[in-house]
Scaffold this motif. Structure first.
Motif: not given
Length: 558
Positions: A362-383
């Motif tokens: 049974t396949p599971y699609v995680y929200q945004g995966e169907e749009l090709g959403m990417t990592n956020a790559y936050f550069t600061e711990l406060k985010d």
């Protein structure tokens, strides 16, 4: 093989806090989910697994429940939840509830009572132990860093928390606890929910001798051998099945980290009367890092392929697979297993989806995966907002295990918040997620990656997912066909066939940014129909040169 609706379904996971905010407070909510049901119906999914929506102080974003029968106030009301069930069911969509019963919040009434005195009627609802030589009862570390025991001065004892100190573990040895859980599950089944995703369910039974754990390079001992797949786990799940699950036509999936093929057959075997399927994590776990997931190493494709093939072959006919590459605890799948560079993001997102959705399970699609959403790559711990990321950052940098710079790189690649940034609905303010200030920053690429743009583009990742999901409904071979791996040792190509009665499929995926050459099996060189291709290939002769991240599926009647 026995046919079941949950084998033929495609599940979509919603992280409610980040899905859609309807009232401008910056937090996703139930009316927001209702608002987007038509979008989900258009995608074609027919089951929604929604991460916890019950009353909680939100120490671990809802996985710390303080009341099992009340909806979390910032998500809405019980009336909203009932409306969600009604509106989803109208559209042929079922709802899975996230069941969190290894632990509660320390603000749950049971725990408030439990810590009052050693003879309180609720004392034995949790796991309390006397200090040993003035210290913790053993050396176990918690999943989120730090020790797994918290000293409580009121009764001068320690309680066990395998996760945050605000998530005390329930004592499943206590029959009253089990009955409370089953009563609560029946309450929700009577409301009309369609099943449960069971959080860390493999941890509910503990070795009652509580021995020290092995030191694996960290600061604390490993509780795994004593708390994961513990001595009474199958007894408890069979009891749960008798008391609740067998009474309803529900779907169940257990989160069972560290599960082996043999374990999975016990949890999800057709004749075991426990669960329908389990999540195994072998393909997303890190091989060889002393510090678990905290690494900047890229995944090993050969190892990944070997694990995926093993689960397809060895569970065949014995238990059912759940298929996933991403969820709320994992980095974004296209950033991890594909390539989120703009030149390859769309192609590799489609390739990953092809590989996964054509397998058995049974396949599971995680929200945004169907749009090709990417990592956020936050550069600061406060985010960052995730308790796990923040605690490990401090623990590892203060202990001198990693430099702050290196640990930030680990968070950017592996932190759970990568999957938790708001859903990117459109290219307007805050990606259309909220009219207020979101609880966590929106990924800065929302102008390029959003649902509105993809809905209007027939070649988008969204429409590609839609087609994959439609094919699964049309072709029984995709659900029930026998899996056979090809090119097992190829270091770029993942290829396999599926066979059922008179039908056969060939799935071919190039997992690299380099071209790859392969020979099409003879039976597919003529009279084969191309069901789907991510780069528009028309020519399927004897030899093909696959472009970077190319994927296609050929089909023929035998």
């Amino acid at each position: 093989m026995k046919k079941n609706w949950w084998k033929e379904s495609v599940v979509y996971q919603i992280y409610p806090r980040s899905f859609k905010d309807s009232n401008g407070d910056g937090i996703g909510d139930i009316p927001g989910i209702i608002e987007k049901l038509d979008y989900l119906k258009e995608l074609g999914v027919n089951v929604l697994w929604i991460s916890p929506m019950l009353e909680s102080p939100q120490d671990d974003n809802g996985y710390d429940i303080s009341d099992y029968r009340r909806v979390y106030k910032e998500y809405g009301t019980m009336e909203d939840y009932e409306k969600l069930l009604e509106e989803a069911h109208k559209r042929g969509i079922k709802i899975l509830m996230d069941l969190v019963v290894n632990h509660t919040s320390d603000e749950h009434n049971w725990f408030i009572e439990s810590r009052k005195s050693k003879d309180n009627p609720y004392r034995d609802y949790y796991i309390w132990r006397e200090p040993v030589n003035g210290k913790e009862p053993n050396n176990w570390g918690s999943v989120f860093g730090g020790p797994a025991w918290e000293y409580d001065p009121q009764t001068e004892m320690y309680y066990l928390h395998l996760f945050s100190r605000k998530q005390p573990d329930l004592n499943w040895e206590n029959e009253k606890v089990r009955q409370e859980v089953y009563d609560m599950m029946n309450f929700w089944c009577e409301k009309g929910i369609d099943g449960f995703r069971m959080d860390v369910i493999s941890m509910i039974s503990k070795d009652q001798s509580y021995p020290d754990g092995k030191m694996n390079g960290g600061l604390y001992g490993d509780f795994g051998p004593y708390c994961v797949h513990g001595p009474r786990i199958h007894e408890f799940l069979q009891e749960m099945n008798r008391e609740v699950l067998s009474r309803y036509d529900v779907m169940t999936v257990g989160e069972t980290s560290g599960v082996t093929i043999e374990d999975a057959q016990k949890y999800a075997g057709e004749d075991r009367n426990e669960l329908n399927m389990v999540f195994q994590f072998e393909h997303v776990e890190d091989q060889g890092s002393d510090h678990g997931k905290w690494t900047t190493e890229k995944y090993d494709f050969q190892e990944f392929k070997k694990v995926m093939i093993k689960w397809q072959e060895e569970l065949a006919g014995k238990a059912w697979n759940s298929l996933f590459l991403g969820n709320h605890d994992q980095p974004r799948s296209v950033s991890r297993f594909g390539n989120d560079n703009p030149a390859y993001r769309e192609t590799s997102a489609k390739m990953l989806a092809t590989c996964l959705h054509m397998m058995q399970g049974t396949p599971y699609v995680y929200q945004g995966e169907e749009l090709g959403m990417t990592n956020a790559y936050f550069t600061e711990l406060k985010d960052y907002r995730d308790i796990e990321s923040i605690q490990y950052f401090h623990e590892y940098t203060e202990a001198g295990i990693y430099t702050p710079e290196y640990m930030m790189k680990c968070l950017m690649l592996r932190g759970r918040d990568n999957a938790r940034t708001p859903m990117q609905w459109e290219d307007s303010y805050q990606a259309g997620f909220t009219e207020g200030t979101p609880w966590i920053r929106v990924n800065s690429n929302y102008k390029e990656i959003n649902a509105k743009q993809q809905l209007s583009d027939p070649d988008s990742i969204f429409h590609y997912y839609q087609k994959l999901i439609r094919l699964r409904k049309e072709k029984p071979v995709i659900v029930y066909g026998v899996f056979e791996a090809l090119y097992r040792d190829h270091d770029q190509i993942f290829a396999y066939t599926r066979t059922l009665e008179g039908e056969k499929l060939l799935t071919v995926c190039n997992f690299s940014e380099h071209v790859a050459e392969m020979e099409i099996p003879e039976e597919f060189q003529k009279n084969a129909e191309c069901l789907i291709t991510n780069l528009g290939r028309k020519d399927f002769g004897k030899k093909v040169i696959l472009k970077p991240y190319e994927a296609f599926v050929l089909y023929r009647n035998l």
